[in-house]
Design a protein around this motif. Structure first.
Motif, PDB file in Angstrom:
ATOM      1  N   ASN A 175      16.999  -8.619  12.246  1.00 53.88           N
ATOM      2  CA  ASN A 175      18.134  -7.444  12.222  1.00 53.88           C
ATOM      3  C   ASN A 175      17.969  -6.631  11.121  1.00 53.88           C
ATOM      4  O   ASN A 175      18.396  -5.472  11.162  1.00 53.88           O
ATOM      5  N   ASP A 176      17.345  -7.119  10.111  1.00 54.23           N
ATOM      6  CA  ASP A 176      16.924  -6.291   8.689  1.00 54.23           C
ATOM      7  C   ASP A 176      15.791  -5.385   9.137  1.00 54.23           C
ATOM      8  O   ASP A 176      15.595  -4.536   8.314  1.00 54.23           O
ATOM      9  N   GLY A 177      15.017  -5.640  10.156  1.00 57.37           N
ATOM     10  CA  GLY A 177      13.779  -4.620  10.367  1.00 57.37           C
ATOM     11  C   GLY A 177      13.812  -4.258  11.872  1.00 57.37           C
ATOM     12  O   GLY A 177      14.603  -3.925  12.295  1.00 57.37           O
ATOM     13  N   THR A 178      12.414  -4.533  12.315  1.00 57.03           N
ATOM     14  CA  THR A 178      12.316  -4.109  13.852  1.00 57.03           C
ATOM     15  C   THR A 178      11.662  -5.381  14.596  1.00 57.03           C
ATOM     16  O   THR A 178      10.900  -5.875  14.146  1.00 57.03           O
ATOM     17  N   LEU A 179      12.353  -5.375  15.645  1.00 57.29           N
ATOM     18  CA  LEU A 179      11.795  -6.605  16.830  1.00 57.29           C
ATOM     19  C   LEU A 179      11.077  -5.855  17.642  1.00 57.29           C
ATOM     20  O   LEU A 179      11.526  -5.038  18.463  1.00 57.29           O
ATOM     21  N   PHE A 180      10.001  -6.215  17.855  1.00 58.55           N
ATOM     22  CA  PHE A 180       9.055  -5.756  18.915  1.00 58.55           C
ATOM     23  C   PHE A 180       9.031  -6.792  20.067  1.00 58.55           C
ATOM     24  O   PHE A 180       8.258  -7.683  19.809  1.00 58.55           O
ATOM     25  N   VAL A 181       9.694  -6.294  21.130  1.00 59.90           N
ATOM     26  CA  VAL A 181       9.914  -7.226  22.159  1.00 59.90           C
ATOM     27  C   VAL A 181       8.807  -7.578  23.081  1.00 59.90           C
ATOM     28  O   VAL A 181       8.834  -8.375  23.948  1.00 59.90           O
ATOM     29  N   ASN A 182       7.785  -6.487  23.111  1.00 63.13           N
ATOM     30  CA  ASN A 182       6.583  -6.833  23.838  1.00 63.13           C
ATOM     31  C   ASN A 182       5.238  -6.999  23.037  1.00 63.13           C
ATOM     32  O   ASN A 182       4.349  -6.081  23.096  1.00 63.13           O
ATOM     33  N   GLY A 183       5.454  -8.048  22.166  1.00 59.83           N
ATOM     34  CA  GLY A 183       4.293  -8.589  21.210  1.00 59.83           C
ATOM     35  C   GLY A 183       3.451  -9.439  21.991  1.00 59.83           C
ATOM     36  O   GLY A 183       3.938 -10.341  22.576  1.00 59.83           O
ATOM     37  N   ILE A 233       8.008  -9.563  14.601  1.00 61.32           N
ATOM     38  CA  ILE A 233       9.252  -8.990  13.850  1.00 61.32           C
ATOM     39  C   ILE A 233       8.587  -8.219  12.559  1.00 61.32           C
ATOM     40  O   ILE A 233       7.609  -8.743  11.925  1.00 61.32           O
ATOM     41  N   VAL A 234       8.934  -7.081  12.375  1.00 61.90           N
ATOM     42  CA  VAL A 234       8.713  -6.583  10.801  1.00 61.90           C
ATOM     43  C   VAL A 234       9.854  -6.163  10.196  1.00 61.90           C
ATOM     44  O   VAL A 234      10.738  -5.253  10.658  1.00 61.90           O
ATOM     45  N   LYS A 235       9.865  -6.542   8.636  1.00 61.13           N
ATOM     46  CA  LYS A 235      11.119  -6.223   8.105  1.00 61.13           C
ATOM     47  C   LYS A 235      10.377  -5.189   7.167  1.00 61.13           C
ATOM     48  O   LYS A 235       9.361  -5.572   6.347  1.00 61.13           O
ATOM     49  N   TRP A 236      10.788  -4.128   6.911  1.00 61.26           N
ATOM     50  CA  TRP A 236      10.182  -3.073   6.272  1.00 61.26           C
ATOM     51  C   TRP A 236      10.581  -3.082   4.702  1.00 61.26           C
ATOM     52  O   TRP A 236      11.910  -3.271   4.554  1.00 61.26           O
ATOM     53  N   PRO A 237       9.578  -2.457   3.937  1.00 61.53           N
ATOM     54  CA  PRO A 237      10.091  -2.204   2.541  1.00 61.53           C
ATOM     55  C   PRO A 237      10.957  -0.897   2.212  1.00 61.53           C
ATOM     56  O   PRO A 237      10.796  -0.062   3.059  1.00 61.53           O
ATOM     57  N   LYS A 238      11.962  -1.060   1.336  1.00 64.07           N
ATOM     58  CA  LYS A 238      12.650   0.056   0.937  1.00 64.07           C
ATOM     59  C   LYS A 238      11.932   0.849  -0.189  1.00 64.07           C
ATOM     60  O   LYS A 238      12.079   0.666  -1.412  1.00 64.07           O
ATOM     61  N   SER A 239      10.819   1.414   0.310  1.00 59.93           N
ATOM     62  CA  SER A 239       9.853   2.153  -0.819  1.00 59.93           C
ATOM     63  C   SER A 239       9.657   3.523  -0.088  1.00 59.93           C
ATOM     64  O   SER A 239      10.137   4.124   0.929  1.00 59.93           O
ATOM     65  N   ALA A 240       8.951   4.329  -1.047  1.00 61.09           N
ATOM     66  CA  ALA A 240       8.695   5.614  -0.701  1.00 61.09           C
ATOM     67  C   ALA A 240       7.850   5.664   0.494  1.00 61.09           C
ATOM     68  O   ALA A 240       7.971   6.612   1.271  1.00 61.09           O
ATOM     69  N   THR A 241       6.920   4.840   0.624  1.00 53.83           N
ATOM     70  CA  THR A 241       6.129   4.888   1.844  1.00 53.83           C
ATOM     71  C   THR A 241       6.828   4.711   3.244  1.00 53.83           C
ATOM     72  O   THR A 241       6.470   5.519   4.104  1.00 53.83           O
ATOM     73  N   VAL A 242       8.046   3.957   3.163  1.00 50.89           N
ATOM     74  CA  VAL A 242       8.900   3.811   4.378  1.00 50.89           C
ATOM     75  C   VAL A 242      10.211   4.350   4.067  1.00 50.89           C
ATOM     76  O   VAL A 242      11.182   3.662   3.770  1.00 50.89           O
ATOM     77  N   SER A 243      10.320   5.652   4.284  1.00 53.05           N
ATOM     78  CA  SER A 243      11.386   6.447   3.708  1.00 53.05           C
ATOM     79  C   SER A 243      12.353   6.558   4.950  1.00 53.05           C
ATOM     80  O   SER A 243      13.411   7.094   4.670  1.00 53.05           O
ATOM     81  N   GLN A 244      11.841   6.760   5.967  1.00 47.00           N
ATOM     82  CA  GLN A 244      12.932   7.129   7.208  1.00 47.00           C
ATOM     83  C   GLN A 244      13.213   5.670   7.603  1.00 47.00           C
ATOM     84  O   GLN A 244      13.073   4.801   7.498  1.00 47.00           O
ATOM     85  N   LYS A 287      14.741  -1.979  17.475  1.00 50.19           N
ATOM     86  CA  LYS A 287      13.889  -2.515  18.614  1.00 50.19           C
ATOM     87  C   LYS A 287      12.916  -1.617  19.366  1.00 50.19           C
ATOM     88  O   LYS A 287      13.157  -0.401  19.364  1.00 50.19           O
ATOM     89  N   VAL A 288      11.674  -2.305  19.442  1.00 49.87           N
ATOM     90  CA  VAL A 288      10.741  -1.473  19.886  1.00 49.87           C
ATOM     91  C   VAL A 288      10.210  -2.194  21.197  1.00 49.87           C
ATOM     92  O   VAL A 288       9.821  -3.203  21.273  1.00 49.87           O
ATOM     93  N   GLU A 289      10.095  -1.363  22.402  1.00 50.78           N
ATOM     94  CA  GLU A 289       9.327  -2.007  23.750  1.00 50.78           C
ATOM     95  C   GLU A 289       7.891  -1.640  23.914  1.00 50.78           C
ATOM     96  O   GLU A 289       7.387  -2.370  24.720  1.00 50.78           O
ATOM     97  N   ALA A 290       7.155  -0.793  23.169  1.00 48.11           N
ATOM     98  CA  ALA A 290       5.889  -0.513  23.301  1.00 48.11           C
ATOM     99  C   ALA A 290       5.068  -1.963  23.131  1.00 48.11           C
ATOM    100  O   ALA A 290       5.209  -2.607  22.418  1.00 48.11           O
ATOM    101  N   PRO A 291       4.026  -1.683  23.881  1.00 48.63           N
ATOM    102  CA  PRO A 291       3.046  -3.180  23.995  1.00 48.63           C
ATOM    103  C   PRO A 291       2.324  -3.128  22.592  1.00 48.63           C
ATOM    104  O   PRO A 291       1.593  -2.066  22.180  1.00 48.63           O
TER     105      PRO A 291
END
Length: 519
Positions: A75-83, A357-368, A373-377
């Motif tokens: 919930n805090d990050g991105t769930l990749f459903v086709n890992g 699952i990837v929980k992203w940092p709140k940093s300059a690198t990940v500013s957007q 949820k992502v469905e890409a393989p």
């Protein structure tokens, strides 16, 4: 054993974290609740389990699994459903994680021995970027104590000793804290599918040791360097041996029954678990047997989930959570009786699909803003490029994996159409295959027999029907076969000749790219 006593004993006699000189480097006078500086490189915490199916989290839609901490992380990050895990067995999968390469590039096409040295290795690359690199838990490398760039490790190799006099750090700690006791008293072998309850104090279990060792490392961390921490749990891989209190959580939970496809009749003969091999890779032992095994397997996952919750809690207490990239996955899945199959190395979802699952940092690198949820393989090879990208480094052009950040922030990302899957022969002759999937359609080519399978995952996620012989799927089958021809063409005439797939008379475990000095 109380947590305070656990921590105290961990520091005794040179086998715990307290004796590691690296943890004493660059002491800081700052308060432990300080906030991380967002302008600095983010910390990276890579958490993995062993043999956890991709559908075994609540956030993946399995409401029978109790996984609140993993669900919160998603919930805090991105769930990749086709890992996926391209080569779904331990060492080959860990080669992809280590190198960011595809099987043909890193050289392991199935279960073998990880090479002693690769051009790209995750801990070394992180260390060269200025990270303090520490590994905890199961690595499944060779040599077993090789650091590969880590400043130090605390290992749990599940009692494996592949060189004379090797003993992993968990076993040393166990003998320190439970002298004279048997760490394997539960009596279940490493690849057995019969379950049991852990027969010692819960605090002695390797799951608890791995989680608490990680917590202690983070509590002790006061360096100016960013932290790269790998935490690798040896469960829920068999033995399925959760403590009783975790099994009790599932007493009234409805456990999913195994799914049985119309294509797996060769495995359908009913077997007696009492007389069949305890580590049988396939066999019909009945629904009740499968459900009971799954109940223990789910309980083992919940035990791990609690430890992950402890790790996240300590990261927050240290003010590190917000500026930490947290990645969670497993090396491969577990068939758990689906289609009368057990363990891994198979092309099917239970074996090849993994939590991601990837929980992203709140940093300059990940500013957007990132997608939920992502469905890409995506595949295990994509984690290392993601870490490099988030750390501000260039991803090598020859690396097959790609940064997941592209998928997380872009509305129209350029991404692979399919992910490749494969495994060299294992368990029986025809289990030598290569596949392609985008999470919606899956094509499988069996090298030894020339058989094909096609699964419409969008309408049949449990792979109950092989559509390769259906007229309605003729065009789709031809298209996927051509995609496989294109994928295998680089391997030469032993795999593709005159534009057609070649039936092979022998399995190939190591590609020509496997480091020669280690063959």
């Amino acid at each position: 054993m109380k947590r305070r006593k656990f921590i105290k004993n961990t520091f005794v006699a040179g086998v715990g974290l307290g004796s590691c000189p690296y943890l004493q480097a660059q002491p800081s006078s700052e308060n432990t609740s300080r906030k991380s500086n967002p302008s600095k490189k983010p910390h990276i915490v890579f958490i993995m389990t062993d043999q956890q199916r991709g559908d075994c989290m609540g956030c993946m839609g399995n409401k029978s699994v109790i996984s609140p901490h993993l669900d919160s992380l998603a919930n805090d990050g991105t769930l990749f459903v086709n890992g996926y895990s391209t080569t779904p067995s331990s060492t080959s999968a860990r080669s992809a994680l280590l190198t960011g390469l595809s099987p043909w590039k890193h050289g392991m096409l199935g279960y073998g021995r990880i090479a002693a040295k690769y051009k790209y290795e995750m801990p070394q690359m992180m260390r060269e970027l200025g990270y303090f690199a520490f590994g905890i838990g199961k690595m499944h490398w060779f040599p077993q104590n090789k650091l590969r760039g880590f400043h130090a490790m605390q290992s749990d190799e599940s009692s494996r000793s592949e060189t004379p006099d090797f003993m992993d750090d968990y076993r040393k700690w166990f003998h320190l804290n439970a002298p004279g006791k048997d760490a394997d008293i539960t009596g279940i072998g490493w690849n057995e599918h019969r379950p049991g309850v852990y027969r010692l104090d819960e605090n002695l279990h390797p799951t608890k040791w791995t989680g608490q060792t990680a917590c202690e490392l983070i509590r002790n961390y006061d360096n100016e360097q960013p932290l790269f921490l790998k935490v690798s749990f040896a469960r829920p891989h068999s033995p399925y041996d959760p403590p009783q209190r975790y099994l009790d959580m599932y007493r009234d939970v409805k456990i999913p029954e195994p799914v049985i496809g119309d294509w797996c009749g060769q495995f359908s003969e009913r077997l007696d678990p009492a007389t069949a091999p305890k580590d049988a890779s396939f066999g019909n032992f009945g629904k009740d047997y499968v459900v009971n095994t799954r109940r223990h397997y789910y309980a083992a996952i919940t035990f791990i989930d609690d430890q992950i919750g402890e790790i996240v809690k300590v990261l927050k207490e240290k003010g590190m959570y917000d500026n930490t990239l947290i990645c969670f996955t497993s090396d491969h899945g577990d068939m758990m009786g689906d289609h009368h199959q057990w363990r891994k190395t198979y092309a099917y979802e239970g074996s090849a699909k993994v939590p991601y699952i990837v929980k992203w940092p709140k940093s300059a690198t990940v500013s957007q803003k990132v997608k939920k949820k992502v469905e890409a393989p995506v595949e295990l090879r994509d984690f290392l490029p993601t870490m490099l990208d988030v750390a501000g480094a260039k991803v090598p052009d020859e690396m097959d994996g790609r940064s997941l950040l592209t998928l997380a922030i872009s509305d129209k990302p350029q991404w692979r159409k399919y992910i490749d899957l494969e495994h060299a022969q294992c368990y029986y002759e025809n289990n030598y295959w290569c596949g392609l999937t985008d999470g919606k359609i899956k094509y499988v080519w069996f090298f030894r027999s020339g058989e094909e399978q096609l699964f419409d995952l969008s309408n049949d996620p449990n792979e109950l029907k092989n559509c390769s012989g259906l007229s309605a799927y003729k065009t789709q089958l031809e298209m996927m076969r051509n995609e496989m021809v294109a994928h295998l063409s680089e391997r030469g005439e032993g795999f593709v000749k005159d534009g057609k797939l070649v039936v092979r008379d022998r399995s190939l475990l190591y590609s020509p790219n496997y480091p020669k000095s280690n063959a």
